[in-house]
Design a protein around this motif. Structure first.
Motif, mmCIF file in Angstrom:
data_model
loop_
_atom_site.group_PDB
_atom_site.id
_atom_site.type_symbol
_atom_site.label_atom_id
_atom_site.label_comp_id
_atom_site.label_asym_id
_atom_site.label_seq_id
_atom_site.Cartn_x
_atom_site.Cartn_y
_atom_site.Cartn_z
ATOM 1 N N PRO A 300 0.775 -1.248 0.000
ATOM 2 C CA PRO A 300 0.000 0.000 0.000
ATOM 3 C C PRO A 300 0.801 1.290 0.000
ATOM 4 N N PHE A 301 2.135 1.205 -0.045
ATOM 5 C CA PHE A 301 2.959 2.410 -0.028
ATOM 6 C C PHE A 301 3.963 2.348 -1.174
ATOM 7 N N PRO A 302 4.509 3.493 -1.602
ATOM 8 C CA PRO A 302 5.296 3.517 -2.841
ATOM 9 C C PRO A 302 6.674 2.889 -2.759
ATOM 10 N N LYS A 303 7.164 2.571 -1.569
ATOM 11 C CA LYS A 303 8.464 1.907 -1.442
ATOM 12 C C LYS A 303 8.517 1.207 -0.097
ATOM 13 N N LEU A 304 9.514 0.335 0.054
ATOM 14 C CA LEU A 304 9.727 -0.352 1.326
ATOM 15 C C LEU A 304 11.204 -0.326 1.666
ATOM 16 N N ASP A 305 11.518 0.188 2.839
ATOM 17 C CA ASP A 305 12.873 0.102 3.377
ATOM 18 C C ASP A 305 12.847 -0.757 4.632
ATOM 19 N N GLN A 306 13.857 -1.623 4.776
ATOM 20 C CA GLN A 306 14.040 -2.455 5.958
ATOM 21 C C GLN A 306 15.263 -1.915 6.692
ATOM 22 N N MET A 345 9.190 -14.822 11.080
ATOM 23 C CA MET A 345 8.000 -14.441 11.823
ATOM 24 C C MET A 345 7.915 -12.930 12.000
ATOM 25 N N VAL A 346 9.018 -12.309 12.392
ATOM 26 C CA VAL A 346 8.981 -10.869 12.691
ATOM 27 C C VAL A 346 8.804 -10.046 11.417
ATOM 28 N N VAL A 347 9.518 -10.386 10.362
ATOM 29 C CA VAL A 347 9.372 -9.627 9.117
ATOM 30 C C VAL A 347 7.957 -9.784 8.572
ATOM 31 N N ALA A 348 7.420 -10.998 8.600
ATOM 32 C CA ALA A 348 6.041 -11.195 8.139
ATOM 33 C C ALA A 348 5.063 -10.423 9.016
ATOM 34 N N HIS A 349 5.305 -10.406 10.320
ATOM 35 C CA HIS A 349 4.458 -9.656 11.252
ATOM 36 C C HIS A 349 4.466 -8.165 10.909
ATOM 37 N N GLU A 350 5.652 -7.599 10.791
ATOM 38 C CA GLU A 350 5.745 -6.156 10.555
ATOM 39 C C GLU A 350 5.216 -5.773 9.181
ATOM 40 N N LEU A 351 5.495 -6.593 8.179
ATOM 41 C CA LEU A 351 5.006 -6.262 6.844
ATOM 42 C C LEU A 351 3.502 -6.456 6.743
ATOM 43 N N ALA A 352 2.933 -7.401 7.507
ATOM 44 C CA ALA A 352 1.471 -7.534 7.537
ATOM 45 C C ALA A 352 0.832 -6.255 8.060
ATOM 46 N N HIS A 353 1.512 -5.592 8.979
ATOM 47 C CA HIS A 353 1.014 -4.320 9.512
ATOM 48 C C HIS A 353 0.892 -3.250 8.429
ATOM 49 N N GLN A 354 1.660 -3.362 7.361
ATOM 50 C CA GLN A 354 1.569 -2.338 6.321
ATOM 51 C C GLN A 354 0.143 -2.244 5.781
ATOM 52 N N TRP A 355 -0.553 -3.359 5.767
ATOM 53 C CA TRP A 355 -1.971 -3.352 5.425
ATOM 54 C C TRP A 355 -2.824 -3.189 6.682
ATOM 55 N N PHE A 356 -2.608 -4.056 7.639
ATOM 56 C CA PHE A 356 -3.459 -4.135 8.820
ATOM 57 C C PHE A 356 -2.806 -3.348 9.953
ATOM 58 N N GLY A 357 -3.036 -2.045 9.940
ATOM 59 C CA GLY A 357 -2.427 -1.153 10.922
ATOM 60 C C GLY A 357 -1.997 0.145 10.282
ATOM 61 N N ASP A 358 -1.372 0.051 9.098
ATOM 62 C CA ASP A 358 -0.907 1.254 8.407
ATOM 63 C C ASP A 358 -1.924 1.718 7.362
ATOM 64 N N LEU A 359 -2.346 0.801 6.489
ATOM 65 C CA LEU A 359 -3.402 1.126 5.526
ATOM 66 C C LEU A 359 -4.714 1.377 6.266
ATOM 67 N N VAL A 360 -5.073 0.473 7.167
ATOM 68 C CA VAL A 360 -6.242 0.648 8.042
ATOM 69 C C VAL A 360 -5.726 0.673 9.478
ATOM 70 N N THR A 361 -5.975 1.775 10.161
ATOM 71 C CA THR A 361 -5.382 2.043 11.469
ATOM 72 C C THR A 361 -6.459 2.023 12.547
ATOM 73 N N PRO A 362 -6.140 1.514 13.735
ATOM 74 C CA PRO A 362 -7.126 1.571 14.824
ATOM 75 C C PRO A 362 -7.580 3.006 15.087
#
Length: 768
Positions: A300-306, A345-362
């Protein structure tokens, strides 16, 4: 726009001269909000400008916030913590209105008093200030690595206010435009792509230069100005600004069915980690693509940096700029299975947040549980899909079973709890959120079926993209997609009340009665609760059958022979059986899935702690489970028995028998596998086999006190370090054995950041 609205660098620095290095006063205001800000104004955009030189103890900032004022006001509350603010104004049309800035409590609530009322409508707030870098992983902080200084940001939960005045709540999402002035050659990483780096010459006779000299700061001959594109709408806690002499590696994530163009991918590290950046660059693309496939939407964002940080205790899902502890993503070529499991696990967790948390935020912090619980579940799910041979997925179930011990206490908290004040926010980041919440998500997903649950998630993201949503709205999306309103009742019953359900199963001829109650340790008496419980069982050689238990007890046809009362191990509940059914189930331990095996062990030990089964059955189960081919299941009994030893519950008189028992169970297994402690001797084995051997060595050497294994370990260690071998009167510790669910406060998940284990990490550093 930038030239018209932003002060020149010289004017900016001169405006700070009155307050630089001053102590920030706090003037208590009884009327100030303790939690949510009043609904008098909302931000619509930020323009942030910083002068960041990590070599110096302080940074400077200019912050412009476009706001919409609901009704005329003379006072406005927002956030800022320990900032020395030199100038505050509000601009309405062509009129500039002065304001007085006062911090009114230590959590960073600020009151602005305007010289004349601010009318309803659009306005722009402008702040010129400076602040001190933090020395821990919160706010805008700096660290010296070798001989170089670097700075990072960590803003979740409420630490953005320590870097810039803001409406520091998740419900406020706006675009951010960033400008950072640095030493020549320093890099800056933000949420959006960098569009330009241009040199700035410093006039040694300028007012800014004179101010710097007078305040003891060096005057550089030149600086670099870094300009970034505006971000997509974000809350303040997801903003990222990392500055210093970083090393950057660039690549792309190839197009896929959801994304037609390459996604720019970068890795950012300190000079000390520059030779370990290959793994994260090679493996991140696969995880991104698996997440895109699951969500049915492009990144959902134009680039990804780790980005790596040497003191980050976990990881943080800053939009387009995920940040991790160095050891999570920067792995050496000979990284262990455990290291790779944590990475996945951690990378998948954090990248999942890009949709669930960042795209849609509490919408507010009381819904952060869903953000983290969902990402926790996704971290294990996608991590397992990324590298199945690493057997990552079972770790999520282990974390859930571990959380049950906390949740079983008489005084506990529900997953979803009210957050009334700023001081309550960090309580939402614990093992209940990550472990219990993740398992509840897994349970509902398993009950609905993968496709129905996934479609509900997709519907939720489409309904609320680049906005905010509540738990209720997520529940509704699941129910609407599955066309099953009972899902709402099931979810609410698990997230809105504390406690662990236990299902007592008794046979009556051809019928089986399942009675639910709240699990209690022997001697405790927690408050009674009732759940709408998705109960899934299967005959040991048959298919899964699911039903909702929404009454104190239900009766259905009893399965013939042994059966598994928690099929797949995904249910967040415990069970208890009649003695004959326990014996029949334990006898078939070797054919259980890994999740089912852990569920059986958890429920069996829980029944023992409730006074419902004898201790001898625990030993019977440990022996039977040793035949299970899964590395976690095979040693689960020994891990739990060792927990009794660690707690001092095995006395000196019983210790020899205990050691003989552990040796009889696991020494033959280790002998059959073979054990050569020479570095790289078993490199050709599968990761799960390597992990099993590691656990067996720990049990045999530590718990069984096998001197032969101990001697071989000492000899191998001596050869490795090139020293001389000397017999020590103290046995070396080989505690490589992973903590088993229920026997450790923090299972190896990463949280946090374990992520890896966020529940054990101060939330100021996140998980987040």
């Amino acid at each position: 726009m930038r030239a018209r609205l932003l002060l020149s660098t010289a004017a900016w620095l001169l405006a700070l001269s009155a307050t630089a290095h001053a102590e920030t006063p706090i003037a208590p205001d009884p009327a100030a909000p303790k939690g949510k800000l009043p609904d008098t104004a909302r931000p619509t955009a930020y323009r942030l400008s910083f002068i960041i030189d990590p070599d110096q103890p302080r940074f400077s900032g200019q912050d412009e916030i476009d706001i919409t004022v609901k009704a005329p006001i003379s006072v406005l509350y927002l956030h800022g913590r320990d900032l020395n603010v030199a100038l505050v104004t509000a601009k309405v049309g062509g009129k500039v209105i002065a304001a007085r800035y006062t911090q009114v409590d230590k959590t960073g609530v600020v009151r602005l008093d305007f010289a004349s009322p601010l009318p309803a409508g659009a306005a722009t707030l402008s702040f010129v200030y400076d602040g001190a870098f933090g020395d821990g992983a919160s706010g805008l902080y700096r660290v010296k690595v070798a001989d170089k200084w670097y700075s990072w940001t960590q803003f979740e939960s409420i630490d953005a206010r320590a870097a810039f005045p803001s409406f520091d709540e998740p419900g406020f999402k706006t675009p951010f435009t960033l400008r950072v002035i640095t030493k020549v050659g320093d890099r800056v990483t933000g949420n959006a792509p960098e569009t330009e780096v241009r040199p700035l010459k410093v006039d040694p006779q300028s007012g800014a230069a004179k101010f710097l000299r007078a305040s003891g700061k060096p005057v550089p001959a030149a600086m670099d100005e870094h300009i970034f594109a505006p971000t997509r709408p974000l809350p303040t806690y997801l903003v990222a600004i990392h500055t210093g002499p970083f090393v950057r590696v660039e690549g792309t994530v190839a197009p896929d069915a959801e994304r037609s163009t390459p996604l720019p991918l970068g890795a950012v590290a300190t000079q000390a980690q520059k030779d370990k950046m290959g793994y994260v660059m090679a493996e991140s693309p696969r995880i991104v693509q698996l997440l895109e496939k699951y969500f049915g939407e492009p990144f959902p964002f134009p680039k990804l940096d780790q980005i790596g940080s040497p003191i980050m205790p976990g990881a943080m899902e800053n939009a387009g700029a995920d940040t991790y502890g160095d050891g999570i993503i920067y792995l050496p070529p000979n990284a262990s299975t455990g290291n790779k499991q944590e990475f996945g696990m951690v990378v998948a967790h954090e990248l999942a947040h890009q949709w669930f948390g960042d795209l849609v935020t509490p919408a507010w912090w009381d819904d952060i549980w869903l953000n983290e619980s969902f990402a926790n579940w996704m971290g294990y799910r996608i991590g397992n899909e990324w590298r199945p041979e690493l057997n990552i997925g079972v770790g999520g179930l282990a974390e859930g079973f571990s959380a049950m011990n906390t949740d079983a206490l008489e005084v506990g908290r529900p997953i979803h709890q009210a957050i009334a004040t700023n001081n309550d926010i960090d309580s939402a980041f614990d093992s209940i959120t990550y472990g219990k919440g993740g398992q509840v998500i897994a349970m509902i997903a398993a009950y609905l079926g993968d496709e129905k649950f996934r479609d509900g998630v997709r519907l939720h993201l489409k309904r609320h993209a680049y906005g905010n949503a509540t738990s209720e709205q997520f529940f509704q999306s699941l129910a609407d997609s599955a066309k099953d309103p009972r899902v709402l009742a099931a979810l609410k019953s698990f997230v809105d009340q504390p406690g662990v359900p236990v299902v007592d199963l008794t046979r009556n001829g051809t019928q089986l009665t399942a009675a639910q109650s709240r699990y209690a340790f022997l001697g405790s008496a927690p408050r009674a609760e009732q759940w709408t419980l998705p109960f899934c069982y299967r005959p040991i050689d048959g298919a899964r059958v699911c039903t909702l238990i929404d009454r104190p007890s239900v009766t259905f046809a009893a399965p013939v022979g042994a059966f598994v009362p928690n099929a797949g191990g995904t249910g967040y509940y415990r069970f208890n059986l009649a003695p004959a059914d326990w014996q029949a189930l334990i006898a078939r331990s070797a054919v259980l899935t890994s999740g089912e095996a852990l569920a059986v062990q958890d429920s069996l030990w829980a029944a023992f702690r409730a006074g419902k089964v004898p201790a001898g059955l625990l030993v019977t189960a440990a022996k039977a489970m040793a035949a299970n081919p899964d590395s976690n299941a095979a040693v689960s009994g020994g891990g739990r028995l060792s927990g009794l030893h660690d707690r001092g519950l095995i006395g000196d008189a019983q210790l020899p028998a205990y050691r003989r028992l552990i040796g009889s169970l696991y020494a033959p297994m280790l002998a059959r596998m073979g054990f050569d402690p020479t570095a790289g001797a078993h490199a050709g084995d599968t990761p799960d086999r390597q992990k099993l051997r590691q656990s067996l060595v720990s049990l045999v050497a530590e718990e069984a006190a096998d001197r032969t294994i101990d001697d071989r370990l000492v000899a191998a260690a001596t050869r490795y370090i090139g020293g001389s071998r000397r017999r020590s009167t103290r046995r070396i510790s080989v505690r490589a054995f992973p903590p088993m669910p229920g026997m450790a406060a923090c299972p190896p998940r990463a949280n946090w950041s374990n992520s890896a284990c966020r529940a054990r990490i101060p939330t100021s550093a996140h998980r987040r």
